[in-house]
Motif scaffolding. Structure first.
Motif, PDB file in Angstrom:
ATOM      1  N   LYS A  51       0.829  -1.079   0.111  1.00 29.51           N
ATOM      2  CA  LYS A  51       0.033  -0.047   0.114  1.00 29.51           C
ATOM      3  C   LYS A  51       0.693   1.280   0.023  1.00 29.51           C
ATOM      4  O   LYS A  51       1.666   1.306   0.683  1.00 29.51           O
ATOM      5  CB  LYS A  51      -0.780  -0.082   1.378  1.00 29.51           C
ATOM      6  CG  LYS A  51      -1.901  -1.132   1.210  1.00 29.51           C
ATOM      7  CD  LYS A  51      -3.010  -0.696   0.450  1.00 29.51           C
ATOM      8  CE  LYS A  51      -4.485  -1.656   0.612  1.00 29.51           C
ATOM      9  NZ  LYS A  51      -4.114  -2.878   0.146  1.00 29.51           N
ATOM     10  N   VAL A  52       0.490   2.118  -0.895  1.00 30.28           N
ATOM     11  CA  VAL A  52       1.265   3.624  -0.759  1.00 30.28           C
ATOM     12  C   VAL A  52       0.180   4.483  -0.824  1.00 30.28           C
ATOM     13  O   VAL A  52      -0.809   4.405  -1.448  1.00 30.28           O
ATOM     14  CB  VAL A  52       2.067   3.617  -2.240  1.00 30.28           C
ATOM     15  CG1 VAL A  52       2.611   5.142  -2.374  1.00 30.28           C
ATOM     16  CG2 VAL A  52       2.986   2.611  -2.459  1.00 30.28           C
ATOM     17  N   ASN A  53       0.381   5.379   0.147  1.00 28.36           N
ATOM     18  CA  ASN A  53      -0.602   6.386   0.586  1.00 28.36           C
ATOM     19  C   ASN A  53      -2.068   5.759   0.990  1.00 28.36           C
ATOM     20  O   ASN A  53      -2.991   6.239   0.270  1.00 28.36           O
ATOM     21  CB  ASN A  53      -0.675   7.279  -0.405  1.00 28.36           C
ATOM     22  CG  ASN A  53       0.643   8.433  -0.673  1.00 28.36           C
ATOM     23  OD1 ASN A  53       1.101   8.622   0.577  1.00 28.36           O
ATOM     24  ND2 ASN A  53       1.032   8.617  -1.662  1.00 28.36           N
ATOM     25  N   HIS A  54      -1.992   4.677   1.317  1.00 24.52           N
ATOM     26  CA  HIS A  54      -3.081   3.912   1.865  1.00 24.52           C
ATOM     27  C   HIS A  54      -4.143   3.207   0.517  1.00 24.52           C
ATOM     28  O   HIS A  54      -5.233   3.177   0.581  1.00 24.52           O
ATOM     29  CB  HIS A  54      -4.241   4.697   2.482  1.00 24.52           C
ATOM     30  CG  HIS A  54      -3.592   5.474   3.691  1.00 24.52           C
ATOM     31  ND1 HIS A  54      -3.195   4.885   4.969  1.00 24.52           N
ATOM     32  CD2 HIS A  54      -3.103   6.712   3.820  1.00 24.52           C
ATOM     33  CE1 HIS A  54      -2.609   5.586   5.642  1.00 24.52           C
ATOM     34  NE2 HIS A  54      -2.464   6.784   4.922  1.00 24.52           N
ATOM     35  N   ALA A  55      -3.384   3.294  -0.436  1.00 23.28           N
ATOM     36  CA  ALA A  55      -4.042   2.568  -1.840  1.00 23.28           C
ATOM     37  C   ALA A  55      -3.241   1.489  -2.196  1.00 23.28           C
ATOM     38  O   ALA A  55      -1.800   1.653  -2.100  1.00 23.28           O
ATOM     39  CB  ALA A  55      -4.300   3.745  -2.933  1.00 23.28           C
ATOM     40  N   PRO A  56      -3.616   0.618  -3.112  1.00 25.30           N
ATOM     41  CA  PRO A  56      -2.410  -0.506  -3.807  1.00 25.30           C
ATOM     42  C   PRO A  56      -1.671   0.221  -4.669  1.00 25.30           C
ATOM     43  O   PRO A  56      -1.772   1.007  -5.222  1.00 25.30           O
ATOM     44  CB  PRO A  56      -3.535  -1.438  -4.332  1.00 25.30           C
ATOM     45  CG  PRO A  56      -4.936  -0.721  -4.456  1.00 25.30           C
ATOM     46  CD  PRO A  56      -5.100   0.298  -3.615  1.00 25.30           C
ATOM     47  N   ALA A  57      -0.393  -0.373  -4.605  1.00 23.72           N
ATOM     48  CA  ALA A  57       0.522   0.115  -5.424  1.00 23.72           C
ATOM     49  C   ALA A  57       0.461  -0.239  -7.007  1.00 23.72           C
ATOM     50  O   ALA A  57       0.516  -1.636  -7.392  1.00 23.72           O
ATOM     51  CB  ALA A  57       1.870  -0.114  -4.825  1.00 23.72           C
ATOM     52  N   ILE A  58       0.787   0.595  -7.806  1.00 26.11           N
ATOM     53  CA  ILE A  58       0.838   0.553  -9.036  1.00 26.11           C
ATOM     54  C   ILE A  58       2.078   1.145  -9.682  1.00 26.11           C
ATOM     55  O   ILE A  58       2.044   2.425  -9.380  1.00 26.11           O
ATOM     56  CB  ILE A  58      -0.363   1.079  -9.954  1.00 26.11           C
ATOM     57  CG1 ILE A  58      -1.536   0.270  -9.526  1.00 26.11           C
ATOM     58  CG2 ILE A  58      -0.078   0.862 -11.350  1.00 26.11           C
ATOM     59  CD1 ILE A  58      -2.908   0.821 -10.118  1.00 26.11           C
ATOM     60  N   SER A  59       2.866   0.517 -10.457  1.00 22.71           N
ATOM     61  CA  SER A  59       4.173   1.483 -10.842  1.00 22.71           C
ATOM     62  C   SER A  59       4.033   1.303 -12.376  1.00 22.71           C
ATOM     63  O   SER A  59       3.740   0.251 -12.886  1.00 22.71           O
ATOM     64  CB  SER A  59       5.311   0.663 -10.225  1.00 22.71           C
ATOM     65  OG  SER A  59       6.514   1.379 -10.863  1.00 22.71           O
TER      66      SER A  59
END
Lengths: 332, 135
Positions: A51-59
């Motif tokens: 989680k990045v900033n409380h949301a799933p990570a997409i790169s």
């Protein structure tokens, strides 16, 4: 200290920009799109459990530092990378480089960067800039996403070099130690394209065009699964990851399309010009997606239909990119 | 994207006199670069994110004032951190930092630890110790 003439050129993305500016300084005239293409900068990965900033990570990009490393390897450039256990050592090494007249790339966190607008200050630790000189206790900074050069005090620079959290830079400093005068640019461009097509067409579910499709399918289910509030938050995060932090969606497609145009000339392969055009259209599709998604976010749309539509847009992009990267592979 | 359609919307970039660079095609289909002052969809995404963030901050403040959480939670949200990032800045394990969020545990923390938190949050020690309505 040795005073050097460092030419600052603004770029769309920080890592390409640092690479291009540093290589130009070392006598290798290489554009941002060429670094991006040779370093296989286009990528996509969905990491649901992170989680990045409380949301799933997409790169939309490979791991920080990889674009420059790959490009350097293809071009036979040797890069030295150093990380440090403490600030003392990190600054001693930087000062040593500046004394020798070596502009040095640094990985930094953006949260404490004073010249960024407040809304851009998040705990994102994979930003890149160049330090090219020192005046008293101030460091002269060439941040490639800025129009002009900046100045940071030692205290400010220490904060961003030793930012904490995911991808903590640990003072990470990098600079070329040998740059060849003659490079085999054709070979490098070919390898870069091959690597990109391989990654984007990887036969695994969460990576490349498959990853885009996977997330596309997920988006449709978000309102039911996590509730409309969270779904909105996730969507905002997608737009930011895509268009802001590293300009991954439309932005990256346009840089890649610019690369394909350069590649068409370098390789004498006009079919790459057509593919560049297709890539531009896909970039426009990504921007169209961001535009629609932002409306859904703003109006806090409550019906599932809006999410269904966004889902379809993403799946459509995934299909178009599959075709493009397949054609690209065949065209070589 | 065509060069003449590069967005020039108002955005937070102007607060720092910033413009970002974009790649776009000119009338001959050739790529080159141009500057953009901002793009509305991005501004919206940032605004939505900031609203969420402010909500988290307000909620944390409420919990601290109600005595359900220690001030660490409020300043963590204010600094846009989560438990992992805060633990990383503190050089401590996540579960230890989480324990400090309990008002009872927080009250017993020694001054060195409180001072470290204050440094990480870039605030004064008394802002942590005497948290109140106006904080």
């Amino acid at each position: 200290m040795k005073i050097v003439e460092f030419q600052h050129h603004q770029s769309a993305h920080c890592e390409n920009g640092v690479a291009s500016n540093v290589l130009k300084f070392n006598g290798l005239d290489i554009s941002e799109p060429l670094v991006f293409g040779i370093g296989s900068g286009i990528f996509y990965v969905y990491i649901p459990f992170l989680k990045v900033n409380h949301a799933p990570a997409i790169s939309y990009r490979p791991m920080p530092g990889i674009i420059f490393s790959r490009a350097a390897k293809q071009l036979n450039i040797k890069i030295k990378r150093e990380r440090f256990s403490n600030e003392e050592k990190a600054f001693a090494a930087l000062d040593r480089n500046l004394d020798l007249g070596i502009p040095s790339g640094l990985q930094v966190g953006v949260y404490h960067l004073p010249y960024f607008p407040d809304e851009y200050r998040f705990h994102f630790n994979a930003h890149n800039l160049v330090v090219y000189g020192k005046e008293g206790d101030n460091y002269l900074i060439s941040d490639p996403v800025m129009e002009t050069t900046s100045v940071l005090t030692k205290k400010e620079l220490a904060k961003v070099r030793f930012a904490k959290g995911a991808f903590a830079p640990k003072g990470h400093m990098y600079y070329p130690t040998s740059v060849p005068t003659e490079v085999n640019i054709e070979k490098a461009v070919l390898s870069g394209i091959k690597k990109t097509t391989k990654d984007m067409l990887a036969p695994v579910p969460l990576v490349g065009v498959n990853g885009i499709k996977f997330v596309g399918k997920k988006v449709a289910k978000w309102p039911k699964k996590v509730g409309i509030k969270k779904a909105n938050h996730y969507l905002a995060q997608i737009i930011r990851m895509q268009e802001e932090i590293g300009t991954g969606g439309g932005g990256f497609r346009f840089i890649y399309a610019a690369f394909l145009q350069e590649a068409a000339t370098i390789l004498g392969n006009p079919s790459l010009n057509d593919l560049s055009q297709n890539m531009t259209e896909i970039g426009d599709d990504w921007r169209d997606f961001a535009l629609h998604a932002s409306r859904v976010c703003k109006e806090r749309v409550k019906d599932d239909n809006a999410y269904q539509q966004l889902s379809e847009m993403m799946i459509d992009i995934s299909d178009k990119e599959r075709k493009l990267f397949t054609d690209l592979k065949k065209s070589l | 994207m065509k060069k003449d359609s590069i967005p020039q919307d108002e955005s937070s970039l102007s607060s720092k006199d910033m413009k970002e660079m974009c790649y776009a095609v000119d009338e001959n289909g050739e790529y080159s670069t141009a500057l953009s002052s901002g793009w509305k969809p991005k501004t919206i995404a940032l605004e939505v994110t900031m609203e969420d963030l402010n909500e988290r901050i307000e909620n944390a403040k409420k919990l601290v004032l109600e005595g359900k959480k220690s001030p660490i939670v409020y300043f963590m949200e204010l600094s846009r951190m989560d438990w992992s990032i805060l633990a990383s800045y503190m050089g401590k394990r996540k579960w230890i930092v989480k324990r400090h969020a309990k008002p009872k545990v927080f009250k017993k923390l020694n001054d060195t630890v409180i001072k470290k938190y204050a440094e990480v949050f870039e605030i004064e020690v008394n802002e942590l110790k005497d948290f109140n309505e106006n904080s």
